[in-house]
Scaffold this active site. Structure first.
Site: not given
Ligand code: ZN
Length: 426
Positions: A411-413, A416-417
């Site tokens: 999950h890539c901050p 945000s996805n």
């Protein structure tokens, strides 16, 4: 002979279930294993013949020597139980035809079906159930077949009797322990995955006030703890038993440092995230994408306003003007792509939502298919207890999005996805 070894094994491994042993005790006594294996296979009785699946001997004993198959042996166990334990389908079939009762119980209240669960003898269990064995018979400790299957980690067996024969996967025994307690205590992670998928109640407290997570922590079963915590909520970690201890405290009492560390860490993480209703929690769920997006937009506007069309600066030449506006175009295109990146479905696995309108009356409410190929192959980690789906291989559950993502990477901050399957062809 390999079958000799089998029977000796079996006598040893039988003991915990017969003696119950209570979750706290659970010691293997193995007293019966003292009998010499060679002597045992030579013994001339229907019980031995049934245990070894020796049809010749069984038929001779019954048809010529008039032995009965419906009487218990010296220890109080039935020939059908011995056949069931060792998955001797032909012998079991023969015994039933010759008057063996599928529902007869030994002195501990166990039936042949209980014994078939010890080693996951699905074929014999199927035969017994088709011949009318009751699936929810409880023995003197309150163990049903589902308890025995969980005690021995027979996940495929459990799957079979629950999906096909509606065995109860979440029934408490006399001490208030469900199959989930037993699977957690013994550390059978796959069994736990299946039981959670079948909606077993994670917060059930036994007579000592212990939840399945308490038992997994007491025994230091890290994988079991991981599965339970991932599917759980913060409350599961805070639950206290009758002595007022949480799972993490019990783990450190028993000197399971890794487990204690894991549980402590999980609690901090959940504390942070799941004050989900608080503003901070929601913000961390939103991630950095909106902030980044706003900063870039702000810089872009500032650039246009104070550099390109600023009235106090000398006017740009046509060439420089074009270059400047081209930069603006590139930055705007970047913003649009960034927005798409944050909002695109990264490959969420479709949820198994029953639409009440399209559902017909005769459709079973089972959330799990009877013959799912992934489950028949034993890939229990493909079960998602949260989404209630059998997900494809390489799919994982994202705890931030709370969905399963195909080919989940992380999950890539920043966007945000999730980064998953669909991200390769945006
Ligand atoms: Zn999921």
């Amino acid at each position: 002979m390999s079958s000799e070894i089998e029977v000796v094994d079996e006598v040893e491994s039988r003991d915990p279930a017969i003696n119950g042993g209570g979750a706290a005790g659970g010691g293997v006594s193995g007293e019966a294993s003292g009998i010499g294996a060679a002597d045992e296979s030579l013994r001339n009785d229907v019980y031995t013949a049934a245990a070894y699946g020796d049809m010749e001997k069984l038929q001779r004993l019954v048809e010529f020597e008039g032995c009965s198959v419906s009487e218990p042996d010296g220890l109080g166990y039935y020939a059908l139980q011995w056949a069931a334990l060792n998955n001797r389908t032909a012998a079991a079939q023969y015994i039933i035809e010759r008057g063996g009762d599928v529902n007869s119980v030994d002195h501990t209240g166990q039936t042949a079906l209980h014994w078939s669960a010890v080693r996951g003898a699905i074929q014999v269990a199927e035969l017994l159930l088709q011949e009318g064995a009751r699936v929810n018979t409880a023995d003197m400790y309150g163990y049903q077949t589902t308890h025995v299957a969980a005690q021995y980690g027979q996940t495929a067996f459990l799957y079979h009797i629950v999906t096909k024969w509606n065995a109860d996967p979440d029934v408490p025994d006399n001490d208030g322990r469900s199959p989930l307690h037993w699977a957690a205590y013994k550390g059978f992670a796959d069994c736990i995955r299946l039981l959670l998928f079948l909606d077993a109640y994670k917060g059930r407290q036994d007579k000592e006030g212990c939840t399945p997570l308490h038992w997994a922590a007491i025994r230091g079963n890290l994988e079991a703890c991981t599965v339970l915590v991932q599917a759980g909520k913060k409350e599961d970690l805070m639950m206290t038993d009758n002595t007022g201890l949480t799972p993490a405290q019990l783990a450190s009492d028993k000197n399971h440092r890794q487990v204690a560390f894991f549980l402590g860490n999980a609690r901090r993480l959940l504390d942070k995230r799941c004050d989900g209703n608080s503003r901070l929690g929601q913000l961390s769920k939103l991630g950095l994408a909106p902030i980044l997006w706003c900063i870039i937009l702000l810089l872009l506007v500032t650039y246009i306003h104070s550099a390109i069309i600023a009235s106090e600066l000398p006017r740009l030449t046509a060439g420089f003007g074009l270059l400047a506006w081209f930069g603006v175009f590139l930055a705007s295109a970047g913003l649009v792509l960034f927005y798409k990146c944050s909002n695109k479905d990264p490959g969420f696995v479709r949820m198994n939502v029953h639409d009440p309108q399209s559902m017909k009356d005769e459709e079973p409410l089972l959330k799990i298919e009877i013959n799912n190929p992934a489950l028949l192959a034993g890939n229990w980690s493909q079960l998602c207890a949260t989404c209630k789906i059998v997900r494809p291989l390489r799919a994982k559950h994202c705890s931030t999005c709370d969905r399963c993502v195909e080919q989940f990477d992380h999950h890539c901050p920043w966007v945000s996805n999730c980064i998953g399957k669909a991200c390769t062809h945006l």
